[in-house]
Design a protein around this motif. Structure first.
Motif, short mmCIF file in Angstrom:
data_model
loop_
_atom_site.label_atom_id
_atom_site.label_comp_id
_atom_site.label_asym_id
_atom_site.label_seq_id
_atom_site.Cartn_x
_atom_site.Cartn_y
_atom_site.Cartn_z
N CYS A 231 0.82 -1.22 0.00
CA CYS A 231 0.00 0.00 0.00
C CYS A 231 0.86 1.27 0.00
O CYS A 231 0.58 2.23 0.73
N GLY A 232 1.91 1.27 -0.79
CA GLY A 232 2.71 2.47 -0.95
C GLY A 232 3.67 2.78 0.18
O GLY A 232 4.23 3.88 0.24
N LEU A 269 -0.97 -24.52 -2.41
CA LEU A 269 -0.09 -23.55 -1.77
C LEU A 269 -0.88 -22.63 -0.84
O LEU A 269 -2.05 -22.31 -1.12
N PRO A 270 -0.28 -22.18 0.25
CA PRO A 270 -0.95 -21.20 1.12
C PRO A 270 -1.17 -19.90 0.37
O PRO A 270 -0.45 -19.58 -0.59
N THR A 271 -2.15 -19.12 0.80
CA THR A 271 -2.41 -17.82 0.18
C THR A 271 -2.60 -16.78 1.28
O THR A 271 -2.84 -17.12 2.44
N ILE A 272 -2.47 -15.51 0.89
CA ILE A 272 -2.77 -14.41 1.81
C ILE A 272 -4.21 -14.00 1.51
O ILE A 272 -4.52 -13.64 0.36
N LYS A 273 -5.06 -14.06 2.49
CA LYS A 273 -6.47 -13.76 2.25
C LYS A 273 -6.63 -12.31 1.79
O LYS A 273 -5.85 -11.43 2.16
N GLY A 274 -7.65 -12.07 0.97
CA GLY A 274 -7.93 -10.70 0.51
C GLY A 274 -6.99 -10.25 -0.59
O GLY A 274 -6.29 -11.06 -1.20
N SER A 275 -6.97 -8.95 -0.83
CA SER A 275 -6.12 -8.39 -1.88
C SER A 275 -5.69 -6.98 -1.49
O SER A 275 -6.23 -6.39 -0.54
N VAL A 276 -4.73 -6.43 -2.22
CA VAL A 276 -4.26 -5.08 -1.95
C VAL A 276 -5.40 -4.10 -2.25
O VAL A 276 -5.97 -4.12 -3.34
N ARG A 282 -7.74 2.66 1.04
CA ARG A 282 -6.80 2.09 1.99
C ARG A 282 -7.32 2.27 3.41
O ARG A 282 -7.77 3.35 3.78
N PRO A 283 -7.30 1.21 4.22
CA PRO A 283 -7.87 1.27 5.57
C PRO A 283 -7.05 2.15 6.51
O PRO A 283 -5.87 2.39 6.30
N PHE A 288 -2.37 -3.14 6.38
CA PHE A 288 -2.45 -4.60 6.19
C PHE A 288 -3.41 -5.27 7.16
O PHE A 288 -3.71 -6.46 7.01
N HIS A 289 -3.93 -4.52 8.13
CA HIS A 289 -4.68 -5.18 9.21
C HIS A 289 -5.88 -6.01 8.76
O HIS A 289 -6.19 -7.03 9.39
N PRO A 290 -6.64 -5.65 7.67
CA PRO A 290 -7.77 -6.49 7.30
C PRO A 290 -7.36 -7.90 6.84
O PRO A 290 -8.17 -8.82 6.83
#
Length: 328
Positions: A231-232, A269-276, A282-283, A288-290
């Motif tokens: 997120c920049g 393979l494992p994944t990171i839930k959600g997306s950028v 941006r929260p 990254f918290h969500p």
């Protein structure tokens, strides 16, 4: 060891239909002489915007709102656009773009495009420029360079086009090259050849490399240091060995977990839930918290500071100094 590129507190903002938003915020890092720094992260993390800002190639709806960019000790943000174009770009820093088919002019022969770059930055004749172009094509491993000089981009394979892009970046012998996803769309064999070529050229020309990629397998092979963006923002950075053996940020750990391994028994393979998230959504708090399994109420409301952990820096409350409890 000399610092060739130093970026301090760099922020870039873009105007959109929904308003103005920062694509990158307070980004800081440095690249040492003859070293490779890899910038990693998912699409939308701010990797390419960072590299384009350094090259002063931000789109018309964007602008640098703060920070400093030192190339060979000179803050280029204090120079005029004309000064940057004539004394910095091409001479001290060059860029290999991720898609050569769109970066190369489709209606101009390869030889003309390379010699044009040489004539723009060096006081040489057309004949001398042509010789430099031929020599550089040979150095990047292009067979029959005389023939290739007369061809158009569409007449070359993807690997050949990428070698031409590398040659164009090298002809002025810059102190640092930015390689923005230079192996995208190449098969693994050609990818390996391009990576080996970059390593060889780094030694030959004593050039530093800023390597932008989302492929961590590549990073393990070529980088000296790693900078992880989300997120920049820079959320973790450190030596490549430390990042791979002892990742600190939950996002870095997630990225590394998604790398395929011959030792893994799992079929999925494992994944990171959600997306950028989109630049406009941006929260609050830690961006990254969500997506983070360690998120607390503090993460949802407050942006974490950057903490030093060994040779790494990490932007995460997990590494905040523990407050000593006071006895009543």
């Amino acid at each position: 060891m000399n610092t060739i590129l130093e970026v301090k507190d760099l922020s870039v903002q873009f105007r959109t239909e929904e308003g103005s938003f920062h694509a990158i915020e307070h980004v800081s890092f440095s690249v040492q002489e003859q070293k490779t720094l890899a910038i990693v992260g998912e699409s939308g993390s701010g990797k390419s915007v960072t590299s384009l800002a350094i090259m002063q190639l931000i789109a018309e709806n964007g602008n640098i709102t703060g920070g400093e960019i030192f190339i060979d000790g000179q803050d280029i943000l204090k120079l005029s656009r004309k000064q940057v174009q004539h004394s910095i770009l091409g001479k001290k820093i060059s860029m290999i773009f991720q898609e050569p088919m769109t970066a190369l002019n489709p209606v101009i022969r390869i030889g003309e495009q390379i010699t044009e770059s040489i004539l723009e930055h060096q006081q040489v004749s057309k004949q001398e420029a042509r010789k430099i172009a031929l020599d550089t094509l040979k150095q990047v491993g292009i067979p029959s360079p005389e023939q290739r000089m007369k061809q158009y981009p569409h007449q070359l394979s993807g690997g050949m086009r990428q070698r031409v892009m590398i040659a164009m970046g090298l002809v002025t012998k810059p102190k640092i090259m930015i390689a923005d996803e230079p192996t995208t769309a190449l098969d693994v064999t050609i990818e390996a050849q391009i990576l080996n070529l970059l390593e060889e050229l780094k030694r030959t020309y004593k050039t530093s490399i800023l390597f932008v990629t989302h492929d961590l397998n590549i990073v393990a092979d070529i980088a000296d240091d790693v900078l992880v963006m989300y997120c920049g923002e820079v959320i973790e950075k450190g030596p490549v060995v430390d990042i791979f053996e002892h990742p600190r940020h939950p996002y870095t750990k997630g990225l590394l977990a998604t790398m395929p391994s011959l030792d893994q028994d799992e079929k999925v393979l494992p994944t990171i839930k959600g997306s950028v998230p989109n630049i406009s959504k941006r929260p609050q708090g830690c961006h990254f918290h969500p997506r983070c399994e360690h998120a607390t109420d503090q993460c949802r409301t407050t942006k974490p500071q950057t903490y030093q952990v060994g040779l790494q820096t990490v932007q995460c409350f997990l590494y905040a100094p523990k407050k000593e409890s006071s006895n009543a």
